[in-house]
Design a protein around this motif. Structure first.
Motif, short mmCIF file in Angstrom:
data_model
loop_
_atom_site.label_atom_id
_atom_site.label_comp_id
_atom_site.label_asym_id
_atom_site.label_seq_id
_atom_site.Cartn_x
_atom_site.Cartn_y
_atom_site.Cartn_z
N LYS A 1 15.27 42.16 22.56
CA LYS A 1 15.78 40.84 22.15
C LYS A 1 17.28 40.79 22.42
O LYS A 1 18.05 41.58 21.87
N LEU A 2 17.66 39.87 23.29
CA LEU A 2 19.07 39.68 23.61
C LEU A 2 19.41 38.22 23.36
O LEU A 2 19.11 37.35 24.17
N GLY A 3 19.96 37.95 22.20
CA GLY A 3 20.25 36.56 21.82
C GLY A 3 18.95 35.80 21.69
O GLY A 3 18.02 36.23 21.00
N ALA A 4 18.83 34.67 22.39
CA ALA A 4 17.64 33.82 22.29
C ALA A 4 16.52 34.30 23.22
O ALA A 4 15.38 33.87 23.10
N LYS A 5 16.83 35.22 24.14
CA LYS A 5 15.82 35.66 25.11
C LYS A 5 15.19 36.99 24.72
O LYS A 5 15.85 37.86 24.15
N THR A 6 13.90 37.13 25.02
CA THR A 6 13.20 38.40 24.78
C THR A 6 12.57 38.86 26.09
O THR A 6 11.96 38.07 26.81
N TYR A 7 12.75 40.14 26.39
CA TYR A 7 12.19 40.73 27.60
C TYR A 7 11.19 41.80 27.21
O TYR A 7 11.45 42.60 26.32
N ARG A 8 10.03 41.80 27.89
CA ARG A 8 9.05 42.89 27.70
C ARG A 8 9.27 43.85 28.86
O ARG A 8 9.26 43.45 30.02
N ALA A 9 9.49 45.13 28.53
CA ALA A 9 9.82 46.08 29.58
C ALA A 9 9.30 47.48 29.25
O ALA A 9 8.92 47.76 28.11
N VAL A 10 9.29 48.35 30.26
CA VAL A 10 8.95 49.76 30.06
C VAL A 10 10.12 50.60 30.55
O VAL A 10 10.86 50.20 31.45
N MET A 11 10.27 51.76 29.93
CA MET A 11 11.34 52.67 30.32
C MET A 11 11.06 53.26 31.69
O MET A 11 9.95 53.71 31.94
N LYS A 12 12.06 53.26 32.56
CA LYS A 12 11.88 53.84 33.90
C LYS A 12 12.71 55.09 34.08
O LYS A 12 12.30 56.02 34.75
N ASP A 13 13.91 55.12 33.51
CA ASP A 13 14.77 56.27 33.73
C ASP A 13 15.70 56.46 32.55
O ASP A 13 16.19 55.49 31.97
N LEU A 14 15.93 57.73 32.21
CA LEU A 14 16.82 58.08 31.10
C LEU A 14 17.90 59.00 31.61
O LEU A 14 17.65 59.83 32.46
N GLN A 15 19.08 58.86 31.04
CA GLN A 15 20.14 59.81 31.35
C GLN A 15 20.72 60.32 30.05
O GLN A 15 20.91 59.55 29.10
N PHE A 16 20.98 61.63 30.02
CA PHE A 16 21.57 62.25 28.85
C PHE A 16 22.92 62.86 29.23
O PHE A 16 23.10 63.30 30.36
N ASP A 17 23.83 62.87 28.28
CA ASP A 17 25.13 63.49 28.49
C ASP A 17 24.94 64.99 28.68
O ASP A 17 24.26 65.64 27.89
N VAL A 18 25.54 65.56 29.73
CA VAL A 18 25.33 66.98 30.04
C VAL A 18 25.95 67.90 28.98
O VAL A 18 25.50 69.01 28.78
N VAL A 19 26.97 67.41 28.29
CA VAL A 19 27.63 68.24 27.28
C VAL A 19 27.02 68.05 25.90
O VAL A 19 26.58 69.00 25.26
N THR A 20 26.92 66.79 25.46
CA THR A 20 26.46 66.53 24.08
C THR A 20 24.95 66.35 23.97
O THR A 20 24.40 66.34 22.88
N ASP A 21 24.27 66.16 25.14
CA ASP A 21 22.83 65.93 25.17
C ASP A 21 22.43 64.61 24.51
O ASP A 21 21.27 64.38 24.17
N GLU A 22 23.39 63.72 24.30
CA GLU A 22 23.09 62.41 23.72
C GLU A 22 22.64 61.46 24.83
O GLU A 22 23.04 61.59 25.98
N LEU A 23 21.82 60.50 24.45
CA LEU A 23 21.33 59.50 25.38
C LEU A 23 22.52 58.72 25.92
O LEU A 23 23.33 58.21 25.15
N SER A 24 22.66 58.64 27.25
CA SER A 24 23.84 57.97 27.79
C SER A 24 23.52 56.70 28.58
O SER A 24 24.37 55.85 28.78
N HIS A 25 22.25 56.55 29.05
CA HIS A 25 21.90 55.34 29.79
C HIS A 25 20.38 55.23 29.91
O HIS A 25 19.69 56.23 30.03
N ILE A 26 19.87 53.98 29.88
CA ILE A 26 18.43 53.76 30.08
C ILE A 26 18.23 52.63 31.09
O ILE A 26 18.89 51.59 31.00
N ASP A 27 17.32 52.86 32.04
CA ASP A 27 16.88 51.79 32.95
C ASP A 27 15.51 51.32 32.46
O ASP A 27 14.63 52.14 32.22
N PHE A 28 15.37 50.01 32.35
CA PHE A 28 14.08 49.43 31.98
C PHE A 28 13.54 48.61 33.15
O PHE A 28 14.30 48.02 33.92
#
Length: 196
Positions: free
Chosen positions: A63-90
């Motif tokens: 949900k982004l403001g008034a619009k809603t998108y149905r999507a599936v996760m395609k790609d994930l990126q994690f920080d190499v140092v902290t291992d925290e989630l850094s980016h997602i492609d849907f």
């Protein structure tokens, strides 16, 4: 099918500085593509927890403001140092557009080979598929009822309506192997038979 709702906000600023700022606020920059437009947004990192850290196949309702998108996760990126989630492609789910996803396999039933004393070995946990969004399922059920001792169920044995499986057809999904105890029992039975 399980749907996770994510509330985010559209991104207006880009570049390393803007991205660093987002991450310092514990937000994850994301992009949705595959639809009429490419949408860049961010959402709190904790809102992705149930989507990212699971083997289940789920659809994200973003949900982004008034619009809603149905999507599936395609790609994930994690920080190499902290291992925290850094980016997602849907990938946006568009009704008449096939999408390539990975669906978990769920083995169902009781194998005759296991009943005979064999051991079930799972060799593949998920299948790569192409399907229209309406045909997507939470998992692909594979019956092991007829799986005999020393037998295999292969990718080519799985047929699901509306879904094209793209894995190599000869790859085994599950097999029943003989246990050491069963081998010993058979060897003992053979020796006894020879003595008679």
């Amino acid at each position: 099918m399980n749907t996770i709702t994510i509330e985010g906000e559209l991104r207006s600023e880009f570049g390393k500085k803007a991205t660093r700022q987002l991450r310092s606020e514990e937000k994850v920059p994301c992009v949705i593509y595959g639809g009429a437009e490419v949408v860049s947004f961010s959402a709190p990192a904790k809102s992705f927890k149930n989507l990212v850290y699971t083997s289940a196949f789920q659809v994200a309702e973003i949900k982004l403001g008034a619009k809603t998108y149905r999507a599936v996760m395609k790609d994930l990126q994690f920080d190499v140092v902290t291992d925290e989630l850094s980016h997602i492609d849907f990938m946006e789910l568009v009704e008449d557009k096939p999408v390539a996803v990975t669906l978990p396999i769920k083995l169902v039933g009781q194998s005759v080979g296991v009943k005979a004393g064999g051991k079930l070995v799972t060799k593949l946990k998920a299948l790569k598929v192409i399907a229209l969004p309406k045909h997507l399922v939470e998992n692909i059920e594979v019956s092991i009822d007829n799986l005999e001792l020393n037998g295999n169920i292969r990718v080519e044995d799985v047929k699901v309506e509306g879904i094209t499986i793209t894995n190599s057809p000869r790859i085994p999904i599950a097999s029943v192997v003989m246990t050491r105890q069963l081998r010993q029992e058979e060897a003992t039975a053979e020796k006894d038979a020879k003595k008679k």
